[in-house]
Enzyme design. Structure first.
Site, PDB file in Angstrom:
ATOM      1  N   CYS A 111       0.814  -1.332  -0.001  1.00 43.25           N
ATOM      2  CA  CYS A 111      -0.024  -0.137   0.033  1.00 43.25           C
ATOM      3  C   CYS A 111       0.874   1.257   0.074  1.00 43.25           C
ATOM      4  CB  CYS A 111      -0.941  -0.156   1.095  1.00 43.25           C
ATOM      5  SG  CYS A 111      -2.300   1.236   0.945  1.00 43.25           S
ATOM      6  N   HIS A 219      -3.775  -5.284   0.118  1.00 44.61           N
ATOM      7  CA  HIS A 219      -3.314  -5.566   1.409  1.00 44.61           C
ATOM      8  C   HIS A 219      -3.444  -7.273   1.650  1.00 44.61           C
ATOM      9  CE1 HIS A 219      -3.195  -1.560   3.419  1.00 44.61           C
ATOM     10  NE2 HIS A 219      -3.925  -1.415   2.694  1.00 44.61           N
ATOM     11  N   GLU A 221      -1.718  -8.634   3.738  1.00 42.14           N
ATOM     12  CA  GLU A 221      -1.123  -8.941   5.196  1.00 42.14           C
ATOM     13  C   GLU A 221      -2.400  -9.355   5.930  1.00 42.14           C
ATOM     14  OE1 GLU A 221      -2.730  -5.042   5.557  1.00 42.14           O
ATOM     15  OE2 GLU A 221      -1.325  -5.928   4.341  1.00 42.14           O
TER      16      GLU A 221
END
Length: 255
Positions: A111, A219, A221
């Site tokens: 990001c 994203h 993660e």
């Protein structure tokens, strides 16, 4: 016994109540822990020496953030009113990224980190993608529910001949989308790994990098172990960090 990699995790500088603080989301720390031992890298007023950091780190996770890169770093126009910035983070991450790539230290940029990678290598950014004709609205939905904000929003198409294809990612897959800024001019050293349906670059790698050097706009993660694509990305990052840690362990000690 093989040395466990030490993974730097970039932090932001934020005001929490009365206190000037260094912050990083737990989701990034836990994802970094999959690759090794996470070590938070504060955005100090006087940045830590990047060369000293890189002597010790086996990989760096460049995290997302509510803030955006100050546009003077890419000769962009002034930011819109109420845009959040973090000059301390800019001063920490941009030089660190360039040097890490030069030295072959694995980097995974997410990001804001993805945008930092493009800017650090000479690219530019769109500041408000949703206001540009022909582009999707890539911002997160107006919901307080994290499950809705991080739900899949659009597909990305993996470009042939890149690292994402090499590590076995499918030709197309769905990603979440929580950003208002995006790549305008792609840095010359970067290869566009994946594109959104509107043509916006969503993933990049550094051409001819000595080590793993990848950035994604979405994203991965977020609950990475539950998503096969995200897990593959973090496994590739971990493998690169393990290789560097192993190579360093075999070097003769300095006395």
């Amino acid at each position: 016994m093989s040395r466990i990699p030490l993974i730097g995790v970039t932090a932001c500088r934020q005001q929490l109540g009365k206190y000037d603080s260094h912050t990083v989301g737990d989701k990034y720390v836990e994802a970094a822990a999959f690759a090794g031992i996470p070590l938070l890298l504060p955005a100090r007023s006087t940045p830590s020496d990047p060369r000293a950091l890189l002597e010790r780190l086996d990989g760096i996770l460049f995290t997302g953030s509510p803030s955006n890169i100050e546009p003077h770093h890419y000769q962009g126009p002034p930011s819109a009113k109420d845009t959040q910035h973090d000059a301390y983070r800019d001063d920490t991450t941009l030089p660190l990224l360039r040097l890490a790539i030069d030295q072959g230290v694995p980097v995974f940029c997410i990001c804001r980190g993805f945008q930092e990678l493009n800017v650090a290598l000479g690219g530019t950014l769109h500041q408000r993608v949703h206001e540009l004709p022909g582009y999707l609205d890539h911002r997160e939905p107006p919901s307080d529910a994290l499950a809705e904000q991080y739900a899949p929003r659009h597909a990305v198409s993996v470009q042939p001949g890149g690292l994402l294809e090499l590590i076995g990612l499918p030709a197309s897959f769905q990603v979440n989308s929580l950003h208002s800024q995006g790549i305008d001019r792609l840095a010359g050293a970067l290869f566009a790994e994946a594109l959104a349906p509107d043509g916006l670059v969503e993933a990049v790698s550094v051409r001819d990098a000595q080590g793993f050097a990848v950035g994604v706009q979405w994203h991965p993660e977020w609950r990475f172990s539950e998503n096969p694509v995200s897990l593959s990305l973090f496994q590739a990052f971990r493998d690169a960090c393990l290789i560097l840690a192993g190579n360093r362990q075999r070097l003769p000690s300095r006395r």
